[in-house]
Design an enzyme around this catalytic site. Structure first.
Site, PDB file in Angstrom:
ATOM      1  N   ARG A  63     -36.675  24.749  10.524  1.00  0.00           N
ATOM      2  CA  ARG A  63     -35.880  24.311  11.672  1.00  0.00           C
ATOM      3  C   ARG A  63     -34.690  23.721  11.484  1.00  0.00           C
ATOM      4  NH1 ARG A  63     -32.599  21.214  14.842  1.00  0.00           N
ATOM      5  NH2 ARG A  63     -34.661  19.631  15.466  1.00  0.00           N
ATOM      6  N   ASP A  64     -34.709  21.860  11.477  1.00  0.00           N
ATOM      7  CA  ASP A  64     -33.304  21.257  11.547  1.00  0.00           C
ATOM      8  C   ASP A  64     -33.082  21.051   9.776  1.00  0.00           C
ATOM      9  OD1 ASP A  64     -31.839  19.419  11.082  1.00  0.00           O
ATOM     10  OD2 ASP A  64     -33.406  17.919  12.954  1.00  0.00           O
ATOM     11  N   HIS A  82     -37.174  10.107  15.618  1.00  0.00           N
ATOM     12  CA  HIS A  82     -36.511  11.585  14.822  1.00  0.00           C
ATOM     13  C   HIS A  82     -34.977  11.473  13.992  1.00  0.00           C
ATOM     14  CE1 HIS A  82     -34.937  16.167  14.511  1.00  0.00           C
ATOM     15  NE2 HIS A  82     -33.675  15.928  13.712  1.00  0.00           N
ATOM     16  N   HIS A 106     -32.694  10.765  10.903  1.00  0.00           N
ATOM     17  CA  HIS A 106     -31.663  11.279   9.633  1.00  0.00           C
ATOM     18  C   HIS A 106     -31.083  10.262   9.042  1.00  0.00           C
ATOM     19  CE1 HIS A 106     -31.232  15.763  11.499  1.00  0.00           C
ATOM     20  NE2 HIS A 106     -31.562  15.660  12.492  1.00  0.00           N
ATOM     21  N   CYS A 116     -27.620  18.705  11.366  1.00  0.00           N
ATOM     22  CA  CYS A 116     -27.216  19.978  12.852  1.00  0.00           C
ATOM     23  C   CYS A 116     -25.450  20.013  12.671  1.00  0.00           C
ATOM     24  CB  CYS A 116     -27.344  19.157  14.280  1.00  0.00           C
ATOM     25  SG  CYS A 116     -26.233  19.928  15.459  1.00  0.00           S
ATOM     26  N   ASN A 148     -32.990  14.863   7.665  1.00  0.00           N
ATOM     27  CA  ASN A 148     -34.150  13.932   8.006  1.00  0.00           C
ATOM     28  C   ASN A 148     -34.127  13.223   7.136  1.00  0.00           C
ATOM     29  OD1 ASN A 148     -34.323  16.881   9.723  1.00  0.00           O
ATOM     30  ND2 ASN A 148     -34.801  15.454  10.980  1.00  0.00           N
TER      31      ASN A 148
END
Ligand code: HMG
Ligand code: MG
Length: 304
Positions: free
Chosen positions: A15-16, A207, A209, A240, A249
């Site tokens: 996803r990310d 979370h 990055h 993002c 990440n």
């Protein structure tokens, strides 16, 4: 504080990691990546997001990807949902966990989900209630918990405020997200501490990055506070589309290597994880961003 003996990792790579890719990634490749991650022992995988395809075209194949996974009964498959429309699609796709995503910065909230922080909470309220009623777990992400691409430094009090609102509407687990990777260990600890005003240590996720190369240090800093849930991304993929300049990440391989070295259990097979990272990096036609994976792949070359 003794560091946790076990760390639970959610790989957010599908996803990310992939949402920010400009080149189309076929659903079959995303499905294969998920399969490889679960084969490596990941028990929590953030597969996709049920967001507007106009806002994030790369995730438009969300339902197809969810449908294509050969599911393992002990793995949780998560998806981001910004509103009721997203939740309904995620429930139809049998997501085990949904993630509502808000921000500690007003400007980022507007850019990313087209509403204010207060409006986002009102939007999430029925989403969380309906998800819980359907027996689906709910996480919340607090973006820009340390810094914002539009507003600069973000005060821990903002994180506490959003964490409190998320708690009120029933979010079960909250992610402290350094969206643009500007945080350093003490700043990240202050943001985690702010979240801990409303969530206990078992329900706070890091979370981070890695834009400024601090994510592994920040992971260790959170670990030293007792945090034992982390979102990481295989091969260090990620970013993002609404946070310009943000890179991936922290790489799952780097975190697993760190934890193994510290004697912390993850249940993840590092070599199989390196293979999963090599698979997607090969597809994307670029080297992995994971330092540990780079070293382990080079070592394999030397020993063949
Ligand atoms: P909006 O334009 O204000 O939405 O966008 P709207 O409700 O006015 O609807 C407009 C159109 O979008 C309608 O279609 C809706 O049907 C459609 P039309 O009638 O024009 O054809 N629509 C949807 N379609 C599919 N699924 C949906 C959906 N909702 C509306 N769920 C919206 C508001 C929230 C939808 C939009 O801003 C959006 O999708 N944003 C998502 C942005 C995003 O995904 N960002 C990346 C994920 S967050 C992240 O990466 C950070 C994180 O990793 C933590 C960190 O690192 O910080 C989690
Ligand atoms: Mg993120």
């Amino acid at each position: 504080m003794a560091i946790p003996r076990f760390v639970h990792i959610t790989d957010v790579g599908p996803r990310d990691g992939l949402q920010n890719e400009k080149q189309p990634v076929p659903a079959a490749v995303k499905i294969e990546l998920v399969q490889r991650l679960q084969a490596a022992g990941l028990k929590d995988i953030e597969v996709t997001s049920f967001v507007s395809p106009r806002w994030v075209p790369q995730m438009a194949d969300n339902a197809e990807v969810m449908r294509g996974i050969a599911r393992s009964s002990d793995v949780h498959y998560a998806a981001l949902v910004p509103n009721m429309q997203g939740l309904e699609a995620a429930l139809a796709a049998r997501a085990d966990t949904v993630v509502v995503f808000g921000a500690a910065s007003e400007a980022f909230s507007q850019k990313n989900i087209n509403c204010s922080i207060a409006e986002s909470i009102e939007r999430f309220r029925p989403v969380v209630a309906a998800a819980l009623a359907a027996g689906v777990a709910v996480r919340g992400a607090i973006s820009c918990a340390v810094g914002c691409p539009y507003e600069g430094a973000v005060a821990p009090a903002r994180v506490a405020m959003v964490a409190g609102l998320m708690r009120q509407i029933g979010v079960q687990q909250v992610g402290v997200a350094d969206t643009i990777g500007v945080g350093t260990p003490r700043a990240v600890q202050a943001a985690v501490d702010a979240a801990l005003q409303h969530f206990n240590i078992d329900t706070v996720t890091g979370h981070f990055h890695d834009t400024y190369g601090q994510a592994l240090a920040n992971t260790l800093a959170a670990l030293e506070m007792g945090v034992w849930h982390f979102d990481t991304s295989v091969a260090g993929l990620g970013g993002c589309p609404y946070a310009k300049g943000a890179t991936g990440n922290v790489a799952t391989e780097d975190v697993v290597y760190l934890l193994q070295g510290m004697g912390v259990e993850t249940g993840i097979d590092l070599e199989a994880l390196v293979d999963a990272g090599a698979y997607i990096s090969h597809f994307l036609n670029r080297p992995t961003l994971s330092r540990a994976a780079t070293a382990l792949l080079a070592k394999r070359q030397r020993t063949v």
